[in-house]
Design a protein around this motif. Structure first.
Motif, PDB file in Angstrom:
ATOM      1  N   SER A  57      -6.438  -1.864   3.260  1.00 56.76           N
ATOM      2  CA  SER A  57      -6.559  -0.426   3.068  1.00 56.76           C
ATOM      3  C   SER A  57      -5.563   0.298   3.954  1.00 56.76           C
ATOM      4  O   SER A  57      -5.054  -0.265   4.933  1.00 56.76           O
ATOM      5  CB  SER A  57      -7.981   0.038   3.399  1.00 56.76           C
ATOM      6  OG  SER A  57      -8.231  -0.133   4.781  1.00 56.76           O
TER       7      SER A  57
ATOM      8  N   GLY B 173      -5.292   6.274   1.561  1.00 56.94           N
ATOM      9  CA  GLY B 173      -6.516   5.884   0.893  1.00 56.94           C
ATOM     10  C   GLY B 173      -6.371   4.693  -0.038  1.00 56.94           C
ATOM     11  O   GLY B 173      -7.347   4.272  -0.659  1.00 56.94           O
TER      12      GLY B 173
ATOM     13  N   VAL C 101      -6.387   1.152  -1.500  1.00 59.34           N
ATOM     14  CA  VAL C 101      -7.164  -0.060  -1.225  1.00 59.34           C
ATOM     15  C   VAL C 101      -6.786  -1.090  -2.278  1.00 59.34           C
ATOM     16  O   VAL C 101      -6.773  -0.790  -3.468  1.00 59.34           O
ATOM     17  CB  VAL C 101      -8.676   0.201  -1.278  1.00 59.34           C
ATOM     18  CG1 VAL C 101      -9.441  -1.113  -1.061  1.00 59.34           C
ATOM     19  CG2 VAL C 101      -9.094   1.234  -0.246  1.00 59.34           C
ATOM     20  N   LYS C 102      -6.472  -2.291  -1.806  1.00 56.64           N
ATOM     21  CA  LYS C 102      -6.157  -3.378  -2.726  1.00 56.64           C
ATOM     22  C   LYS C 102      -6.907  -4.629  -2.306  1.00 56.64           C
ATOM     23  O   LYS C 102      -7.102  -4.885  -1.117  1.00 56.64           O
ATOM     24  CB  LYS C 102      -4.647  -3.634  -2.760  1.00 56.64           C
ATOM     25  CG  LYS C 102      -3.862  -2.534  -3.445  1.00 56.64           C
ATOM     26  CD  LYS C 102      -2.461  -2.991  -3.757  1.00 56.64           C
ATOM     27  CE  LYS C 102      -1.740  -1.946  -4.597  1.00 56.64           C
ATOM     28  NZ  LYS C 102      -0.371  -2.368  -4.954  1.00 56.64           N
ATOM     29  N   GLN C 103      -7.323  -5.400  -3.318  1.00 58.06           N
ATOM     30  CA  GLN C 103      -8.091  -6.613  -3.045  1.00 58.06           C
ATOM     31  C   GLN C 103      -7.524  -7.763  -3.843  1.00 58.06           C
ATOM     32  O   GLN C 103      -7.136  -7.609  -5.000  1.00 58.06           O
ATOM     33  CB  GLN C 103      -9.565  -6.412  -3.380  1.00 58.06           C
ATOM     34  CG  GLN C 103     -10.429  -7.632  -3.066  1.00 58.06           C
ATOM     35  CD  GLN C 103     -11.907  -7.323  -3.051  1.00 58.06           C
ATOM     36  OE1 GLN C 103     -12.326  -6.216  -3.361  1.00 58.06           O
ATOM     37  NE2 GLN C 103     -12.704  -8.305  -2.670  1.00 58.06           N
TER      38      GLN C 103
ATOM     39  N   SER D 271      -3.851   0.626   9.135  1.00 62.95           N
ATOM     40  CA  SER D 271      -4.174  -0.202   7.990  1.00 62.95           C
ATOM     41  C   SER D 271      -5.081  -1.332   8.460  1.00 62.95           C
ATOM     42  O   SER D 271      -4.997  -1.772   9.606  1.00 62.95           O
ATOM     43  CB  SER D 271      -2.917  -0.785   7.354  1.00 62.95           C
ATOM     44  OG  SER D 271      -3.244  -1.596   6.243  1.00 62.95           O
TER      45      SER D 271
ATOM     46  N   ASP E 164      -4.791   4.172   5.831  1.00 63.26           N
ATOM     47  CA  ASP E 164      -5.125   5.547   6.216  1.00 63.26           C
ATOM     48  C   ASP E 164      -3.884   6.122   6.875  1.00 63.26           C
ATOM     49  O   ASP E 164      -3.635   5.879   8.054  1.00 63.26           O
ATOM     50  CB  ASP E 164      -6.324   5.556   7.172  1.00 63.26           C
ATOM     51  CG  ASP E 164      -6.726   6.970   7.572  1.00 63.26           C
ATOM     52  OD1 ASP E 164      -7.852   7.140   8.070  1.00 63.26           O
ATOM     53  OD2 ASP E 164      -5.922   7.903   7.400  1.00 63.26           O
TER      54      ASP E 164
ATOM     55  N   LEU F 275       0.861  -1.183   0.000  1.00 69.16           N
ATOM     56  CA  LEU F 275       0.000   0.000   0.000  1.00 69.16           C
ATOM     57  C   LEU F 275       0.892   1.226   0.000  1.00 69.16           C
ATOM     58  O   LEU F 275       1.702   1.410   0.910  1.00 69.16           O
ATOM     59  CB  LEU F 275      -0.908  -0.025   1.230  1.00 69.16           C
ATOM     60  CG  LEU F 275      -1.789  -1.276   1.349  1.00 69.16           C
ATOM     61  CD1 LEU F 275      -2.476  -1.317   2.706  1.00 69.16           C
ATOM     62  CD2 LEU F 275      -2.816  -1.324   0.225  1.00 69.16           C
TER      63      LEU F 275
END
Lengths: 112, 113
Positions: free
Chosen positions: A64, A53, A55-57, A72, A66, A49
């Protein structure tokens, strides 16, 4: 001193359920890494990351970041037994280098 | 492409002895980092080398030393072994890209008796 804290440290969950693992860190960083480790094995990279902001899937896992909250999350959707492993988050010791400071890990057990 | 390789896989040593662990990075990667992982804990950073120079050192005693060779492979040396040095030693290699992502080798399991 940079501290990386994960919670929970141990998690037993039923197949099909959802859950979130949290990773807090104590100094500013624009990068955060999630790794998976199976018993007796090395570390497998899950997510990198790189910005606030982000976001990985991948499959049933979503991560995610922040950076303002220094937080995270790793969200598990509809857990399956194959996800049983230890999950580590890691933050760079400095923004210009490669060395990582790891959390203690979250040991996840998914049961039928 | 081959991943990060480490040797040996397992090692048993006696207290007071010395040990050398070896690591070969992914082809094209110029940075190698070493970590110690004690059972039940997260990896702890020991050393990082980039272009054959030490670029970082963790909170480990002087018994621990390392070097990187012209082909970017690396050795970790531990002198005067203690029981507490028993751990999985992980090597990671990186390419100097924006993500600085580290790719870990299979590790060397060191047991000190």
């Amino acid at each position: 001193e940079l501290k990386v804290e994960q919670n929970p440290l141990f998690l037993s969950m039923q197949e099909g359920k959802n859950y979130t693992i949290y990773c807090n860190y104590s100094t500013t960083s624009d990068r955060l890494y999630w790794y998976r480790q199976d018993p007796g094995k090395s570390l497998e990279s899950l997510f990198v990351l790189l910005s606030n902001g982000a976001v990985k899937q991948e499959g049933r896992l979503m991560a995610s970041l922040d950076t303002k909250a220094r937080l995270s999350t790793l969200h598990i959707t509809a857990a399956v037994h194959d996800l049983s492993a230890t999950y580590f988050c890691a933050v760079p010791l400095s923004n210009s280098g490669y060395a990582l400071n790891f959390g203690k890990g979250t040991s996840l057990l998914v049961t039928p | 492409d081959a991943g990060v390789t480490q040797s040996p896989t397992h090692l048993i040593k006696t207290r007071g002895q010395q040990v050398t662990l070896r690591c070969s990075p992914i082809s094209g990667h110029k940075s190698v980092s070493w970590y110690q992982q004690v059972l039940g804990q997260g990896p702890q950073f020991i050393f990082q080398y980039y272009e054959k120079e030490e670029r970082g050192r963790g909170n480990f005693p002087d018994r621990f030393s390392a070097r990187q060779f012209p082909n970017y492979s690396s050795e970790l040396n531990v002198n005067a072994l203690l029981l507490g040095d028993s751990a999985l030693y992980l090597c990671a290699s990186s390419f100097r890209g924006s993500s600085y992502e580290q790719y870990f080798g299979p590790g060397t399991r060191l047991t000190v008796t």
